[in-house]
Design a protein around this motif. Sequence first.
Motif, mmCIF file in Angstrom:
data_model
loop_
_atom_site.group_PDB
_atom_site.id
_atom_site.type_symbol
_atom_site.label_atom_id
_atom_site.label_comp_id
_atom_site.label_asym_id
_atom_site.label_seq_id
_atom_site.Cartn_x
_atom_site.Cartn_y
_atom_site.Cartn_z
ATOM 1 N N LEU A 9 120.412 -12.318 -4.052
ATOM 2 C CA LEU A 9 121.012 -12.414 -2.723
ATOM 3 C C LEU A 9 122.070 -11.343 -2.521
ATOM 4 O O LEU A 9 122.240 -10.833 -1.409
ATOM 5 C CB LEU A 9 121.623 -13.811 -2.541
ATOM 6 C CG LEU A 9 122.265 -14.096 -1.184
ATOM 7 C CD1 LEU A 9 121.222 -14.034 -0.065
ATOM 8 C CD2 LEU A 9 122.955 -15.464 -1.190
ATOM 9 N N MET A 10 122.785 -10.986 -3.578
ATOM 10 C CA MET A 10 123.852 -9.983 -3.492
ATOM 11 C C MET A 10 123.375 -8.605 -3.961
ATOM 12 O O MET A 10 124.185 -7.734 -4.255
ATOM 13 C CB MET A 10 125.061 -10.432 -4.351
ATOM 14 C CG MET A 10 125.516 -11.846 -4.089
ATOM 15 S SD MET A 10 126.016 -12.100 -2.365
ATOM 16 C CE MET A 10 126.249 -13.888 -2.343
ATOM 17 N N TRP A 11 122.100 -8.369 -4.028
ATOM 18 C CA TRP A 11 121.541 -7.164 -4.648
ATOM 19 C C TRP A 11 121.972 -5.894 -3.930
ATOM 20 O O TRP A 11 122.065 -5.847 -2.692
ATOM 21 C CB TRP A 11 120.017 -7.260 -4.633
ATOM 22 C CG TRP A 11 119.346 -6.328 -5.603
ATOM 23 C CD1 TRP A 11 118.814 -5.113 -5.336
ATOM 24 C CD2 TRP A 11 119.148 -6.556 -6.994
ATOM 25 N NE1 TRP A 11 118.297 -4.558 -6.480
ATOM 26 C CE2 TRP A 11 118.484 -5.426 -7.518
ATOM 27 C CE3 TRP A 11 119.464 -7.606 -7.854
ATOM 28 C CZ2 TRP A 11 118.134 -5.319 -8.861
ATOM 29 C CZ3 TRP A 11 119.119 -7.504 -9.190
ATOM 30 C CH2 TRP A 11 118.461 -6.365 -9.681
ATOM 31 N N ASP A 12 122.235 -4.831 -4.725
ATOM 32 C CA ASP A 12 122.562 -3.519 -4.168
ATOM 33 C C ASP A 12 121.254 -2.730 -4.010
ATOM 34 O O ASP A 12 120.830 -2.009 -4.904
ATOM 35 C CB ASP A 12 123.527 -2.783 -5.100
ATOM 36 C CG ASP A 12 123.983 -1.450 -4.523
ATOM 37 O OD1 ASP A 12 123.536 -1.103 -3.415
ATOM 38 O OD2 ASP A 12 124.780 -0.757 -5.191
ATOM 39 N N PHE A 13 120.627 -2.869 -2.866
ATOM 40 C CA PHE A 13 119.308 -2.269 -2.646
ATOM 41 C C PHE A 13 119.370 -0.747 -2.621
ATOM 42 O O PHE A 13 118.368 -0.094 -2.926
ATOM 43 C CB PHE A 13 118.717 -2.779 -1.324
ATOM 44 C CG PHE A 13 118.397 -4.241 -1.322
ATOM 45 C CD1 PHE A 13 117.202 -4.702 -1.840
ATOM 46 C CD2 PHE A 13 119.298 -5.165 -0.815
ATOM 47 C CE1 PHE A 13 116.900 -6.050 -1.846
ATOM 48 C CE2 PHE A 13 119.006 -6.514 -0.802
ATOM 49 C CZ PHE A 13 117.805 -6.957 -1.330
ATOM 50 N N SER A 14 120.494 -0.180 -2.259
ATOM 51 C CA SER A 14 120.582 1.278 -2.145
ATOM 52 C C SER A 14 120.630 1.963 -3.501
ATOM 53 O O SER A 14 120.270 3.131 -3.620
ATOM 54 C CB SER A 14 121.814 1.664 -1.328
ATOM 55 O OG SER A 14 123.001 1.182 -1.935
ATOM 56 N N ASN A 15 121.064 1.248 -4.531
ATOM 57 C CA ASN A 15 121.241 1.872 -5.841
ATOM 58 C C ASN A 15 120.333 1.306 -6.929
ATOM 59 O O ASN A 15 120.188 1.934 -7.984
ATOM 60 C CB ASN A 15 122.702 1.726 -6.303
ATOM 61 C CG ASN A 15 123.660 2.509 -5.425
ATOM 62 O OD1 ASN A 15 123.370 3.631 -5.028
ATOM 63 N ND2 ASN A 15 124.786 1.909 -5.098
ATOM 64 N N SER A 16 119.737 0.162 -6.706
ATOM 65 C CA SER A 16 118.929 -0.467 -7.757
ATOM 66 C C SER A 16 117.623 -0.988 -7.184
ATOM 67 O O SER A 16 117.641 -1.719 -6.181
ATOM 68 C CB SER A 16 119.695 -1.630 -8.406
ATOM 69 O OG SER A 16 120.931 -1.194 -8.938
ATOM 70 N N PRO A 17 116.492 -0.628 -7.778
ATOM 71 C CA PRO A 17 115.214 -1.208 -7.335
ATOM 72 C C PRO A 17 115.177 -2.691 -7.668
ATOM 73 O O PRO A 17 115.740 -3.136 -8.672
ATOM 74 C CB PRO A 17 114.173 -0.428 -8.153
ATOM 75 C CG PRO A 17 114.916 0.088 -9.344
ATOM 76 C CD PRO A 17 116.328 0.317 -8.909
#
Length: 529
Positions: free
Chosen positions: A313-321
């Motif tokens: 839910l808190m995933w950093d989509f811009s830096n981690s697949p």
Amino acid sequence: MPRNDERPSTSSGEDQGSDAESLSECSAGMAAASDLDSSRDSFNSDCSSKHCTPSSSPPRVLNLDEVMEAGRDLFNLKLSHEIVLNKDFHMEPNLKPPNSLLNAVKEVVHKAFWDILESELNKDPPEYQHAIKLLEEIREILLSFLNPGANRMRTQIMEVLDMDLIRQQADNDAVDIPGLTSYIITTMGKLCAPMRDEEIKKLRELNVDNIVTLFREIFRVLDLMRVDLVNNTIRDIQPVLQRISVEYEREKFQNVLDKTPNALSKTTSWLQSAIEELLSATVATEKSNNPKKRRGAMPGPFQILSAAFLHILMWDFSNSPVPETWVTDETRLQEIQWQLKQCEAVNEVLLIVYSTVGEPVQGLSSLSDRLKRMISVLLDGMHRQDFNLREALEGVSAQLCCELNKSLIERKYPALTPELQATLTGQICSISQKNNPIRTLVEDRVQQYFMGVLSDPKPQVKLEEVPVGLAAVKPELTLIGKNFISLVNYNRAVYGPFYANIIRKLLFSNDPPPANLPQDPAQDSVSRE
């Protein structure tokens, strides 16, 4: 496309907001798989069958056929997943951006073809080589629209568009192109969906002397009809896929794993991170209570997955697949996260307003709703990279001061002083900073809320129990929670066996816990290899 004498209609829009509703419908038959007991059963299962055990063979070089086949399996997995979760899913005509390279090449090639066709037909006598190819292609497209039992129409199409006969007529300059195109348009009218009736009418009104334009328009409408056929097929298979979706997606994912080395590496790292976080928290708690203790209870699988899902839910989509098991829902996860961030920002602004202005604006539901709508509109799109949060918050502050002054004056309160307005603006703009205490407080309580929902065997009850300080956005937060839990339940039902296998290896393969180590009760459901 039509069945017997029926004329189909196609879906005319895609409601992204209906994903959760559709997902709930397709998950209704497998509710037991998404609750706590079933989740633990999946971890207690043997997982020895092929479809339950991720491939763990060492990396090897894949040939081109294997890569292509794995790609097809992944495409089928994504497509079936989208069809199941989105009841309004449908295909659109393949329209390319006007300035795209692909569209430019396509236009050049098509123009060259139509120019050749026009030059052939304008010769004296005309040449029909390209025209016959078009007629043959049109015949095959029309036949593809027919149901297996439509023998009468199939025979008629084959007789009228008899390619051998047409070639003989071409040799003698006796091809009746206007007559053939008229028959083709009439047949298209019988086979098309009602929504294409207007397109058929326009075809009938075209000048039959302009053969090239007529052919181009016929193919354009045939492309639309092919999209209609695909959409009708999707509607037909949707109920079937919903019944078998969990098994089907698991099988397709296993096919990808069989052909792709290290295909669960990101998923393993994701689960490993959750385990390390839980162990660190447990050790810190034990040390604070008893410095002599160095190890706490091993986390159970349900606890590990709850922590992992909170990470998603808190995933950093811009830096981690995203983990491989979440690829099919990456867009949905991003949308949920965007909605949640905006919801948090709205709540933060409202908390500042209530604490700064105080009693004159508290307990007024109508005012609270107006302020919330105003803030939401001004912060819409805050997930975009070009969105300037601080500038937007300055605009929010100005609008809020105007609205607050209007409400205060109407209720015989004094308007906000310039000093108080400046204080209010400064505090609201400060939430653009990541270490802002109000922002940190709201984010912590949101995580607390979602962890409570994820950890409860009956999340529907927990969804309504919003922590203190988040009451202003309870309806929005509850809806976001429902959407997220629906995704989690479906993901857990599909990929639970893969998670079980990974967690067992992470917990027990390298460092088996001593026999006297206290265990989380949920850990009993994990069988050692």
